[in-house]
Enzyme design. Structure first.
Site, PDB file in Angstrom:
ATOM      1  N   SER A 183       0.795  -1.226   0.000  1.00 32.75           N
ATOM      2  CA  SER A 183       0.000   0.000   0.000  1.00 32.75           C
ATOM      3  C   SER A 183       0.828   1.276   0.000  1.00 32.75           C
ATOM      4  O   SER A 183       0.306   2.337  -0.304  1.00 32.75           O
ATOM      5  CB  SER A 183      -0.943  -0.002   1.189  1.00 32.75           C
ATOM      6  OG  SER A 183      -0.201   0.004   2.386  1.00 32.75           O
ATOM      7  N   HIS A 211      -6.015  -3.738  -1.112  1.00 36.32           N
ATOM      8  CA  HIS A 211      -5.858  -2.607  -2.042  1.00 36.32           C
ATOM      9  C   HIS A 211      -5.975  -3.024  -3.501  1.00 36.32           C
ATOM     10  O   HIS A 211      -5.807  -2.191  -4.387  1.00 36.32           O
ATOM     11  CB  HIS A 211      -4.504  -1.915  -1.830  1.00 36.32           C
ATOM     12  CG  HIS A 211      -4.448  -1.083  -0.589  1.00 36.32           C
ATOM     13  ND1 HIS A 211      -4.892   0.216  -0.539  1.00 36.32           N
ATOM     14  CD2 HIS A 211      -4.031  -1.386   0.665  1.00 36.32           C
ATOM     15  CE1 HIS A 211      -4.726   0.700   0.679  1.00 36.32           C
ATOM     16  NE2 HIS A 211      -4.204  -0.258   1.430  1.00 36.32           N
ATOM     17  N   LYS A 242     -12.588  -0.591   1.759  1.00 42.97           N
ATOM     18  CA  LYS A 242     -11.813   0.238   0.823  1.00 42.97           C
ATOM     19  C   LYS A 242     -12.614   0.403  -0.481  1.00 42.97           C
ATOM     20  O   LYS A 242     -13.639   1.074  -0.454  1.00 42.97           O
ATOM     21  CB  LYS A 242     -10.426  -0.365   0.626  1.00 42.97           C
ATOM     22  CG  LYS A 242      -9.580  -0.195   1.891  1.00 42.97           C
ATOM     23  CD  LYS A 242      -8.157  -0.665   1.783  1.00 42.97           C
ATOM     24  CE  LYS A 242      -7.394  -0.263   3.039  1.00 42.97           C
ATOM     25  NZ  LYS A 242      -6.783  -1.400   3.740  1.00 42.97           N
TER      26      LYS A 242
HETATM   27  C1  LIG Z   1      -6.505  -1.782   5.168  1.00 40.21           C
HETATM   28  C2  LIG Z   1      -5.879  -3.102   5.227  1.00 40.21           C
HETATM   29  C3  LIG Z   1      -6.309  -4.070   6.140  1.00 40.21           C
HETATM   30  C4  LIG Z   1      -7.332  -3.766   7.195  1.00 40.21           C
HETATM   31  O1  LIG Z   1      -8.627  -3.749   6.670  1.00 40.21           O
HETATM   32  P1  LIG Z   1      -9.838  -3.360   7.629  1.00 40.21           P
HETATM   33  O2  LIG Z   1     -11.026  -3.992   6.989  1.00 40.21           O
HETATM   34  O3  LIG Z   1      -9.889  -1.878   7.664  1.00 40.21           O
HETATM   35  O4  LIG Z   1      -9.535  -3.946   8.967  1.00 40.21           O
HETATM   36  C5  LIG Z   1      -5.735  -5.319   6.090  1.00 40.21           C
HETATM   37  N1  LIG Z   1      -4.768  -5.618   5.194  1.00 40.21           N
HETATM   38  C6  LIG Z   1      -4.307  -4.706   4.319  1.00 40.21           C
HETATM   39  C7  LIG Z   1      -3.233  -5.094   3.351  1.00 40.21           C
HETATM   40  C8  LIG Z   1      -4.828  -3.423   4.318  1.00 40.21           C
HETATM   41  O5  LIG Z   1      -4.360  -2.512   3.467  1.00 40.21           O
END
Ligand SMILES: *Cc1c(COP(=O)(O)O)cnc(C)c1O
Length: 395
Positions: A183, A211, A242
């Site tokens: 990310s 992502h 996301k």
């Molecule tokens: C944002 C993210 C998470 C966490 O996701 P949530 O649903 O907000 O807990 C987990 N793994 C990665 C790679 C992320 O970018």
């Protein structure tokens, strides 16, 4: 009794500020979208949300959420296995599996939980996890909670992964675990190669598509589409927080026996509340939209190609990316903070990242492109980047 601890915490907080690592929260008073308003009254163009498909305030999802509320109530007041499973939860799990071309899926309150509860039920001290050194905190925590032996390979380095797989040959089971998009950079690991190595050294492959799902690949099916290996990754985790609407919720999808065992043994699933009907119903509608059209992906991909192409033309140093993340490299932490602050003055909201979020000397400003960005948004941002970039002697 608090006195001593209070003093200690005050010092700790002062140290964080001193080191320039204190995270202030900017308060937004509008829905999450491309044009947002801050509490100060300033209107800015948003380039730092994970709202890749622009679904966070999509009317169809708001409507579906309201229907969920009206027909199935506000909350579940139960974990799934006691009395917290509605028809909607089963339907959403089926849609997730269809989207990824997998056998079954299981919902969690967040992707942090799907990663946290993934390894411990499946692996024991006889087993091994071979983990990318740049993996997300939630994968790292999930690995920590499990007794399997740990191997770390240099990020996205398939030769080092192969070395570690050789070292782990005496284990009963091996799992390779990686983010599908890193990310802070936006690039993907060579997933095709990971699967090849998995076959050669008898290891399962686990990918976190937080992502990439909805974003990467021509129709947004994620890295398995990008690398043409759909159905070949054993374990996929992801988030509804996301690109998929941005509310809340996580999932794991893959082989049906694995999902079945997770329902029996995964602690964040067994001991934490069910997702609320509004979120679940909106999730169902969202996956239906994904099946109906790739309009949002088409727009996102053309926005991203345009923006990155223009940034390179201006002369910025951009990290290679396979996603909607564009890392503008400044290397120096102070410079990255300045750059982001001056862009905000121009009405462009981006964030500067420095150590420990990224390696020392690798400070950057991260730009996240959305299908919700219109041409004029992108051009306004490019103009501001060029202006400040020139003023700071970057281009
Ligand atoms: C944002 C993210 C998470 C966490 O996701 P949530 O649903 O907000 O807990 C987990 N793994 C990665 C790679 C992320 O970018």
């Amino acid at each position: 009794m608090y006195g001593k601890m209070k003093e200690h915490l005050q010092k700790e907080l002062a140290d964080i500020k001193e080191a320039g690592l204190y995270k202030d929260e900017r308060v937004i008073v509008t829905p999450q979208r491309a044009e947002i308003e801050l509490e100060s009254g300033q209107k800015v163009l948003n380039f730092c949300a994970n709202n890749y498909l622009g679904l966070a305030d999509h009317p169809e999802l708001i409507k579906a959420a309201k229907e969920g509320l009206d027909t199935r109530g506000f909350g579940m007041s139960s974990v799934r296995f006691i009395c917290g499973t509605q028809d909607l939860h089963k339907k959403l799990e089926k849609k997730i599996a269809e989207f990824f071309g997998t056998e079954d899926a299981i919902l969690y309150a967040a992707n942090f939980d799907s990663n946290g509860g993934l390894f411990e039920p499946l692996l024991t001290d006889q087993d091994a996890i071979i983990s990318d050194s740049l993996n997300h905190a939630s994968i790292i925590d999930g690995v920590r909670l499990c007794k399997a032996r740990r191997f770390r390979y240099k990020t996205a380095d398939m030769e080092d992964l192969e070395e570690k797989l050789k070292e782990a040959q005496d284990a009963r089971f091996r799992v390779i675990a990686s983010d599908a998009v890193f990310s802070m950079d936006g690039h993907t690991p060579r997933v095709d190669k990971m699967i090849e190595l998995g076959e050669k050294y008898d290891a399962l492959v686990m990918l976190d598509e937080a992502h990439s799902a909805g974003v990467v690949g021509e129709t947004g099916r994620g890295v398995t589409e990008l690398y043409n290996v759909r159905g070949k990754v054993d374990l996929i985790t992801g988030t509804l927080g996301k690109s998929f609407g941005g509310a809340i919720g996580g999932f794991t999808t893959g082989h049906k026996e694995i999902i079945e065992l997770l329902r029996q043994r995964s602690r964040p699933y067994l001991f934490s509340n069910s997702l609320p009907p509004a979120v679940v119903n909106a999730g169902i509608r969202m996956f239906d939209m994904m099946a109906e059209t790739t309009e949002l992906q088409d727009k996102l991909h053309s926005n991203k190609d345009y923006f990155i192409g223009e940034m390179k033309k201006i002369g910025f140093d951009i990290k290679p990316t396979d996603s909607a993340i564009c890392a503008v490299m400044l290397y120096d932490a102070k410079k990255a903070q300045d750059f982001a602050a001056r862009l905000l003055d121009e009405g462009i909201y981006v964030i500067g990242f420095s150590y420990p979020v990224v390696p020392k000397g690798q400070a950057r400003v991260r730009v996240q492109i959305s299908a919700r960005h219109e041409q004029e948004h992108l051009d306004t941002a490019l103009k501001a980047f060029k202006k400040i970039g020139k003023e700071m002697g970057m281009v």
